[in-house]
Design a protein around this motif. Structure first.
Motif, PDB file in Angstrom:
ATOM      1  N   VAL A  23     -44.227 -34.461 -40.551  1.00  0.00           N
ATOM      2  CA  VAL A  23     -43.166 -33.617 -40.043  1.00  0.00           C
ATOM      3  C   VAL A  23     -43.257 -33.483 -38.527  1.00  0.00           C
ATOM      4  N   ARG A  24     -44.453 -33.519 -37.960  1.00  0.00           N
ATOM      5  CA  ARG A  24     -44.631 -33.382 -36.514  1.00  0.00           C
ATOM      6  C   ARG A  24     -44.364 -34.687 -35.779  1.00  0.00           C
ATOM      7  N   ALA A  25     -44.201 -35.765 -36.488  1.00  0.00           N
ATOM      8  CA  ALA A  25     -44.075 -37.060 -35.832  1.00  0.00           C
ATOM      9  C   ALA A  25     -42.794 -37.145 -35.013  1.00  0.00           C
ATOM     10  N   GLU A  26     -42.907 -37.711 -33.832  1.00  0.00           N
ATOM     11  CA  GLU A  26     -41.782 -38.001 -32.974  1.00  0.00           C
ATOM     12  C   GLU A  26     -41.831 -39.497 -32.681  1.00  0.00           C
ATOM     13  N   PRO A  27     -40.765 -40.055 -32.140  1.00  0.00           N
ATOM     14  CA  PRO A  27     -40.837 -41.466 -31.782  1.00  0.00           C
ATOM     15  C   PRO A  27     -41.998 -41.693 -30.825  1.00  0.00           C
ATOM     16  N   PRO A  28     -42.865 -42.695 -31.079  1.00  0.00           N
ATOM     17  CA  PRO A  28     -44.035 -42.893 -30.239  1.00  0.00           C
ATOM     18  C   PRO A  28     -43.704 -43.318 -28.812  1.00  0.00           C
ATOM     19  N   VAL A  29     -42.598 -44.008 -28.600  1.00  0.00           N
ATOM     20  CA  VAL A  29     -42.252 -44.482 -27.268  1.00  0.00           C
ATOM     21  C   VAL A  29     -40.751 -44.301 -27.065  1.00  0.00           C
ATOM     22  N   ALA A  30     -40.380 -43.810 -25.904  1.00  0.00           N
ATOM     23  CA  ALA A  30     -38.976 -43.656 -25.569  1.00  0.00           C
ATOM     24  C   ALA A  30     -38.780 -44.033 -24.114  1.00  0.00           C
ATOM     25  N   ALA A  31     -37.681 -44.725 -23.801  1.00  0.00           N
ATOM     26  CA  ALA A  31     -37.357 -45.052 -22.417  1.00  0.00           C
ATOM     27  C   ALA A  31     -36.374 -44.006 -21.920  1.00  0.00           C
ATOM     28  N   VAL A  32     -36.770 -43.281 -20.885  1.00  0.00           N
ATOM     29  CA  VAL A  32     -35.922 -42.237 -20.310  1.00  0.00           C
ATOM     30  C   VAL A  32     -35.845 -42.453 -18.807  1.00  0.00           C
ATOM     31  N   PRO A  33     -34.765 -41.979 -18.167  1.00  0.00           N
ATOM     32  CA  PRO A  33     -34.686 -42.147 -16.713  1.00  0.00           C
ATOM     33  C   PRO A  33     -35.641 -41.191 -16.007  1.00  0.00           C
ATOM     34  N   ASP A  34     -36.304 -41.691 -14.989  1.00  0.00           N
ATOM     35  CA  ASP A  34     -37.185 -40.867 -14.158  1.00  0.00           C
ATOM     36  C   ASP A  34     -36.294 -39.984 -13.293  1.00  0.00           C
ATOM     37  N   PRO A  35     -36.490 -38.649 -13.305  1.00  0.00           N
ATOM     38  CA  PRO A  35     -35.620 -37.774 -12.532  1.00  0.00           C
ATOM     39  C   PRO A  35     -35.635 -38.045 -11.030  1.00  0.00           C
ATOM     40  N   SER A  36     -36.752 -38.511 -10.495  1.00  0.00           N
ATOM     41  CA  SER A  36     -36.838 -38.723  -9.050  1.00  0.00           C
ATOM     42  C   SER A  36     -36.214 -40.045  -8.610  1.00  0.00           C
ATOM     43  N   THR A  37     -36.299 -41.086  -9.450  1.00  0.00           N
ATOM     44  CA  THR A  37     -35.789 -42.398  -9.039  1.00  0.00           C
ATOM     45  C   THR A  37     -34.604 -42.874  -9.858  1.00  0.00           C
ATOM     46  N   GLY A  38     -34.441 -42.351 -11.062  1.00  0.00           N
ATOM     47  CA  GLY A  38     -33.367 -42.798 -11.944  1.00  0.00           C
ATOM     48  C   GLY A  38     -33.721 -44.066 -12.708  1.00  0.00           C
ATOM     49  N   ALA A  39     -34.844 -44.692 -12.366  1.00  0.00           N
ATOM     50  CA  ALA A  39     -35.278 -45.909 -13.051  1.00  0.00           C
ATOM     51  C   ALA A  39     -35.836 -45.543 -14.423  1.00  0.00           C
ATOM     52  N   PRO A  40     -35.706 -46.442 -15.399  1.00  0.00           N
ATOM     53  CA  PRO A  40     -36.261 -46.129 -16.718  1.00  0.00           C
ATOM     54  C   PRO A  40     -37.776 -45.991 -16.660  1.00  0.00           C
ATOM     55  N   ARG A  41     -38.288 -45.056 -17.415  1.00  0.00           N
ATOM     56  CA  ARG A  41     -39.730 -44.790 -17.447  1.00  0.00           C
ATOM     57  C   ARG A  41     -40.123 -44.693 -18.917  1.00  0.00           C
ATOM     58  N   THR A  42     -41.271 -45.244 -19.254  1.00  0.00           N
ATOM     59  CA  THR A  42     -41.743 -45.222 -20.624  1.00  0.00           C
ATOM     60  C   THR A  42     -42.423 -43.895 -20.908  1.00  0.00           C
ATOM     61  N   GLU A  43     -41.936 -43.193 -21.925  1.00  0.00           N
ATOM     62  CA  GLU A  43     -42.586 -41.969 -22.362  1.00  0.00           C
ATOM     63  C   GLU A  43     -43.293 -42.248 -23.672  1.00  0.00           C
ATOM     64  N   LEU A  44     -44.555 -41.894 -23.710  1.00  0.00           N
ATOM     65  CA  LEU A  44     -45.357 -42.031 -24.913  1.00  0.00           C
ATOM     66  C   LEU A  44     -45.386 -40.661 -25.580  1.00  0.00           C
ATOM     67  N   ARG A  45     -45.063 -40.615 -26.861  1.00  0.00           N
ATOM     68  CA  ARG A  45     -44.911 -39.325 -27.518  1.00  0.00           C
ATOM     69  C   ARG A  45     -45.772 -39.192 -28.767  1.00  0.00           C
ATOM     70  N   GLY A  46     -47.032 -39.604 -28.668  1.00  0.00           N
ATOM     71  CA  GLY A  46     -47.950 -39.359 -29.775  1.00  0.00           C
ATOM     72  C   GLY A  46     -48.245 -37.875 -29.859  1.00  0.00           C
ATOM     73  N   ARG A  47     -48.739 -37.429 -31.002  1.00  0.00           N
ATOM     74  CA  ARG A  47     -49.009 -36.009 -31.183  1.00  0.00           C
ATOM     75  C   ARG A  47     -50.366 -35.815 -31.839  1.00  0.00           C
ATOM     76  N   ILE A  48     -51.069 -34.779 -31.411  1.00  0.00           N
ATOM     77  CA  ILE A  48     -52.318 -34.406 -32.056  1.00  0.00           C
ATOM     78  C   ILE A  48     -51.950 -33.830 -33.414  1.00  0.00           C
ATOM     79  N   GLY A  49     -52.622 -34.290 -34.439  1.00  0.00           N
ATOM     80  CA  GLY A  49     -52.308 -33.894 -35.810  1.00  0.00           C
ATOM     81  C   GLY A  49     -51.596 -34.995 -36.571  1.00  0.00           C
ATOM     82  N   THR A  50     -51.101 -36.002 -35.876  1.00  0.00           N
ATOM     83  CA  THR A  50     -50.490 -37.168 -36.516  1.00  0.00           C
ATOM     84  C   THR A  50     -51.166 -38.414 -35.964  1.00  0.00           C
ATOM     85  N   GLY A  51     -52.301 -38.743 -36.532  1.00  0.00           N
ATOM     86  CA  GLY A  51     -53.052 -39.904 -36.078  1.00  0.00           C
ATOM     87  C   GLY A  51     -54.136 -39.568 -35.076  1.00  0.00           C
TER      88      GLY A  51
END
Length: 163
Positions: A23-51
Motif C-alpha cells: 500500500v505504501r509503494a509509489e512509482p520507484p522512478v519518475a521524471a519531473v522538471p527541475d524547478p530551477s532549470t526546467g530540465a527533466p530530473r530523475t526522482e527516485l521514490r523508494g520507501r522504507i517499509g517496502t523493500g
C-alpha cells in the motif's frame, strides 16, 4: 464477489506502516522538471517499509547547505530525534570549493549510490538523498517521501531512545 480496491493516491501526513506493505509503494522512478532549470530530473521514490527495512544505522542522508528541501529534511531529522540513528552529510554546493578527502569522499559515495541504483546512471546528483548503506543504493531523492519515511522511523519502536 466484490474486491477491495486500494487507492492509487500517495499517502499524506505521517506515514504508518499498514499490514500490506504494498500500500505504501509509489512509482520507484519518475521524471519531473527541475524547478530551477526546467530540465527533466530523475526522482527516485523508494520507501522504507517496502523493500527497505526500518533498522537503526542503516540509512544515510546527503544534504545541500543552501537547499530549502535539505533544510526541511535536516530540521525533521533533528525534531524527530533521529540524528543518532540516521547519518547525515552536508555536501558543499561546489565539490571543488573545499577540496579535501572528506568532501571528495562524500561526493564519490553519493555518485556510487546513484550508480548502484540505476545501471550507468549519468544524471545529475540531487539532494536531499536518502541512501541505504547496506545495499549502497539511493532509496529516495523525493523530499515528501523522505519526510514521510523519517516520520515513520520516528514512531518505529527500534528507533525510540530510552529515557
Amino acid at each position: 464477489m466484490s474486491s477491495l480496491a486500494v487507492p492509487a493516491a500517495p499517502l499524506t501526513g505521517p506515514a504508518v506502516l499498514p499490514a500490506d506493505p504494498g500500500v505504501r509503494a509509489e512509482p520507484p522512478v519518475a521524471a519531473v522538471p527541475d524547478p530551477s532549470t526546467g530540465a527533466p530530473r530523475t526522482e527516485l521514490r523508494g520507501r522504507i517499509g517496502t523493500g527497505f527495512s526500518p533498522v537503526p544505522h542503516r540509512y544515510h542522508l546527503y544534504l545541500g547547505p543552501d537547499c530549502p528541501r535539505s533544510l526541511r529534511v535536516a530540521a525533521a531529522l533533528a525534531a524527530l530525534g533521529l540524528e543518532a540513528s540516521v547519518g547525515a552529510t552536508v555536501l558543499p554546493a561546489d565539490p571543488g570549493h573545499r577540496a579535501g578527502a572528506h568532501t571528495a569522499g562524500a561526493h564519490t559515495a553519493l555518485r556510487l549510490a546513484y550508480e548502484a541504483t540505476g545501471h550507468h546512471f549519468d544524471g545529475t546528483l540531487t539532494v536531499p538523498a536518502l541512501v541505504d548503506t547496506w545495499s549502497g543504493r539511493v532509496v529516495s531523492n523525493h523530499t515528501p517521501g523522505i519526510l514521510d519515511d523519517l516520520r515513520f522511523l520516528g514512531t518505529h519502536p527500534a528507533f525510540r531512545t530510552a529515557p
